[in-house]
Design an enzyme around this catalytic site. Structure first.
Site, short mmCIF file in Angstrom:
data_model
loop_
_atom_site.label_atom_id
_atom_site.label_comp_id
_atom_site.label_asym_id
_atom_site.label_seq_id
_atom_site.Cartn_x
_atom_site.Cartn_y
_atom_site.Cartn_z
N GLU A 43 52.05 -5.01 57.13
CA GLU A 43 51.07 -5.78 57.93
C GLU A 43 49.92 -4.87 58.33
O GLU A 43 49.59 -4.73 59.51
CB GLU A 43 51.74 -6.35 59.20
CG GLU A 43 52.95 -7.22 58.90
CD GLU A 43 53.57 -7.86 60.13
OE1 GLU A 43 52.93 -7.88 61.20
OE2 GLU A 43 54.70 -8.35 60.01
N GLU A 101 61.39 -6.95 64.15
CA GLU A 101 61.19 -6.43 65.52
C GLU A 101 62.41 -6.54 66.44
O GLU A 101 62.30 -7.04 67.56
CB GLU A 101 59.99 -7.13 66.16
CG GLU A 101 58.71 -6.95 65.37
CD GLU A 101 57.54 -7.74 65.95
OE1 GLU A 101 57.72 -8.44 66.96
OE2 GLU A 101 56.45 -7.66 65.38
C1 XIL Z 1 50.81 -12.89 64.19
C2 XIL Z 1 49.80 -13.82 63.52
O1 XIL Z 1 48.88 -13.05 62.79
C3 XIL Z 1 49.10 -14.65 64.56
O2 XIL Z 1 48.28 -15.63 63.94
C4 XIL Z 1 50.11 -15.35 65.49
O3 XIL Z 1 49.43 -16.00 66.51
C5 XIL Z 1 51.07 -14.34 66.08
O4 XIL Z 1 51.70 -13.60 65.02
N1 XIL Z 1 53.94 -8.89 63.81
C6 XIL Z 1 54.37 -9.84 62.93
C7 XIL Z 1 53.49 -10.97 62.57
O5 XIL Z 1 55.44 -9.68 62.34
O6 XIL Z 1 54.20 -12.14 62.27
C8 XIL Z 1 52.47 -11.25 63.66
O7 XIL Z 1 51.57 -12.25 63.20
C9 XIL Z 1 51.75 -9.99 64.06
C10 XIL Z 1 52.72 -8.93 64.56
#
Ligand code: XIL
Length: 371
Positions: free
Chosen positions: A262, A157
């Protein structure tokens, strides 16, 4: 391998016709020659706190990524003090269960420890100091799992939706060199590991073009990058499948592989028009924003199945370009979407329901993956 649990009529009909759910009916087997099918694993699943999801993950997926335990604020909460217990469990679990193991994530502006970018007075450190700190973090982490973790989300990101650089502290201090440096340090620590750039809202044109440019720049500078990760935190009306496809093709065109890293599909109303996945976004709970607390109406479940199936059909169509599709969680109650961007809601974002049963879409995916 144990069977998965199909819901509803399908399970009955399969059992009734003497075709019990065997290897060929699991997601993993069906997709075996196409791409890895992965899931994020939480600490609870790795430490006995969620045995249902742990079993579903073990039986149905072929790849894992840590949901939280490899983020820098957990691995190195204070400078020089590493905490590897949970990450070690994660990697050990992956090896014991024959999973493709991805590390997530080496450099990210979020879930990073405060000390990383500042000195003892709270001022930004110099570019040299930050580069040194990043090098020592990346080297320690990648070296520890050398040869065991197959690929790393090196930078997460770093680009905004319009294609400009995210103005994080990391960027403020190091500028555009941040990303090349991180890729170089990771490659030096494990020359055999695959290296990825990972981001959300990748279907947006601005981000698409900037990521394409980033990949080209890294390659021109002789740095290794193996794949672009499209996070895939999607909703019922965003993004358009066609826009997602355009980005997938644009990334593949640069010569790297594409990973859907994701994936989750929320059915809940969005409290704002911007549909990214910025973890820092947060809105107060309101009852109207939580319409399915007591269950999902059939019509919504059917629409969800259809939309998730559309995305999997897209992935299958481009299976030559895609090496992994990873869900961000195992069962619906594991999903971060129950608490983001509004806490305390009930969402239905993943492939397995709250009882660990495969949702109808799993059968659709298995069917679509047959020649
Ligand atoms: C999220 C997790 O799922 C949560 O448990 C945590 O509180 C915050 O992060 N993008 C990403 C992930 O790359 O690492 C994130 O994961 C969600 C968005």
């Amino acid at each position: 391998m144990k069977p998965i649990f199909y819901s509803g009529i399908l399970a009955l009909s399969m059992a009734g016709c003497g075709n019990p759910q065997g290897d060929n009916s699991t997601l993993r087997s069906a997709l075996k020659d196409k791409f890895h099918i992965g899931t994020a694993l939480s600490v609870a699943q790795l430490t006995g706190g969620d045995t249902l999801s742990e079993r579903v993950a073990r039986e149905n997926f072929s790849a894992i990524v840590p949901e939280n335990c490899m983020k820098s604020m957990f691995l190195q909460p204070r400078e020089g003090e590493f905490f590897f217990d949970e990450a070690d469990k994660f990697v050990g679990w992956g090896e014991a269960n024959n999973m493709w193991i991805t590390g997530h994530c080496l450099v990210w502006h979020s879930q990073a420890p405060l000390w990383l970018c500042t000195d003892k007075d709270g001022n930004n450190v110099s570019p040299e100091t930050l580069a040194e700190r990043l090098k020592s973090h990346i080297t320690a982490v990648v070296t520890r799992y050398k040869g065991r973790i197959k690929g790393w989300d090196v930078v997460n990101e770093a680009i905004l939706d319009d294609g400009s650089w995210r103005k994080s502290k990391l960027y403020e201090i190091l500028g555009e060199e941040l990303i090349p440096l991180a890729f170089r340090f990771a490659h030096e620590a494990d020359p055999d590991a695959e290296l990825y750039y990972n981001d959300y809202s990748m279907a947006l044109e601005g981000k698409r073009n900037a990521v394409v440019q980033l990949v080209k720049t890294l390659k021109e500078r002789g740095l290794r990058i193996d794949a672009v990760g499209m996070q895939g935190h999607i909703g019922m009306d965003y993004p358009a499948v066609e826009e997602f496809e355009k980005s997938l093709l644009a990334f593949a065109e640069t010569g790297v592989k594409v990973m859907i890293t994701e994936l989750d599909l929320t059915v809940l109303p969005s409290p704002r028009p911007n549909t990214g996945a910025a973890v820092e976004a947060s809105f107060d709970y309101q009852k109207e924003l939580n319409p399915y607390a007591d269950g999902l109406p059939d019509s919504v479940a059917t629409a969800w199945t259809s939309r998730m199936a559309d995305f999997f059909r897209l992935f299958l169509k481009h299976q030559d370009k895609i090496t992994r599709v990873t869900l961000w969680g195992v069962c619906d109650d594991d999903s971060w979407r129950n608490d983001w961007p509004v806490p305390g809601r009930t969402d239905y974002a993943l492939l397995f329901d709250r009882k660990g049963h495969a949702k109808p879409v799993v059968d659709v995916i298995v069917g679509a993956s047959k020649p």
